[in-house]
Design an enzyme around this catalytic site. Structure first.
Site, PDB file in Angstrom:
ATOM      1  CB  SER A 111      -0.902   0.021   1.248  1.00 52.49           C
ATOM      2  OG  SER A 111      -1.558   1.265   1.385  1.00 52.49           O
ATOM      3  CE1 TYR A 127      -4.718  -2.548   4.449  1.00 59.54           C
ATOM      4  CE2 TYR A 127      -3.589  -0.466   4.054  1.00 59.54           C
ATOM      5  CZ  TYR A 127      -4.208  -1.598   3.572  1.00 59.54           C
ATOM      6  OH  TYR A 127      -4.310  -1.794   2.216  1.00 59.54           O
TER       7      TYR A 127
END
Length: 247
Positions: free
Chosen positions: A142, A155
């Site tokens: 990400s 995350y």
């Protein structure tokens, strides 16, 4: 025909990657956790376009189930493709959580860690004997590992760990000519974290050099390239697919 496993292939980037891989002539084993009908719809679309695909249930948060999943993969390979080996693995499955560090619970932390780091680590370990020489592994990370976004610390931390793990996998699997790369999406129109409303999408588009959010298909094409000969000399890299997000 080479066959690949794509985790989280029932929706979003995973579904788009499954469809794109099939269009490029790859067999696809896609996984789902709780929505078999969505997975079946992806399989039906692939088959409708002349490809071959199988959907298997997998919970990345339960490492103990991975050996049973491997047996399911072996059966699918034998019955559908008459082979015993895989040409690729895409560690894509995941979910989002928006919560400041001060209020993250241990349960939330562990859940994210299990799916985004521990799961890919041990699933790759379990499936490694099935990967043929010259196979390709793609780990979905990400852009939040590069740009700090308040509320997604766990995350992003585990995606960062997966990015580091990518290089170690490439190092250790090199003797078998297995390439390992990470694909790092930016703002993409998916259901992750609840999806995008108009206001949030406008904010993200304003932070992206190309002036819009990305589509799952745009990430899928990069994933597919890394799984095929197009990416044959790309190894141990993290490729951001973000349209110039916060540069």
């Amino acid at each position: 025909m080479s066959t690949v496993v794509i985790t989280g292939g029932s929706r979003g980037i995973g579904a788009s990657a499954a469809i794109e891989c099939a269009r490029r002539g790859l067999g696809v084993i896609l996984t789902y956790k709780s929505n078999p009908s969505a997975a079946a719809a992806v399989v039906a679309r692939i088959e409708g376009e002349g490809g071959k695909a199988v959907a298997l249930e997998l919970n990345l948060g339960e490492v103990a189930s991975f050996h049973g999943f491997r047996q399911d993969v072996e059966r699918a390979l034998a019955t559908v493709w008459q082979t015993g080996s895989l040409g690729g693995l895409v560690n894509n499955a995941g979910y989002g959580l928006f919560n400041p560090i001060e209020s993250v619970t241990e349960e939330q932390f562990d859940g994210l860690m299990n799916v985004h780091l521990k799961g890919p680590f041990f699933l790759t370990q379990v499936l490694l004997p099935l990967l043929q020489e010259g196979a390709s592994i793609v780990n979905l990370t990400s852009a939040t590992t590069r740009v700090a976004t308040a509320g997604v610390a766990p995350y992003a931390a585990f995606k960062g760990g997966l990015e580091v793990l990518t290089r170690y996998m490439a190092k250790e699997f090199g003797e078998r000519r297995i390439r390992v790369n990470a694909v790092s999406p930016g703002a993409i129109r998916t259901e992750l974290g609840g999806g995008l409303n108009a206001e949030f999408e406008a904010l993200l588009a304003g932070q992206t050099s190309l002036g819009r959010v990305g589509e799952p298909e745009e990430v899928a094409r990069v994933i597919t390239a890394l799984l095929t000969a197009d990416g044959g000399w790309i190894n141990a890299q993290s490729i951001e697919v973000a349209g110039g997000y916060i540069i």
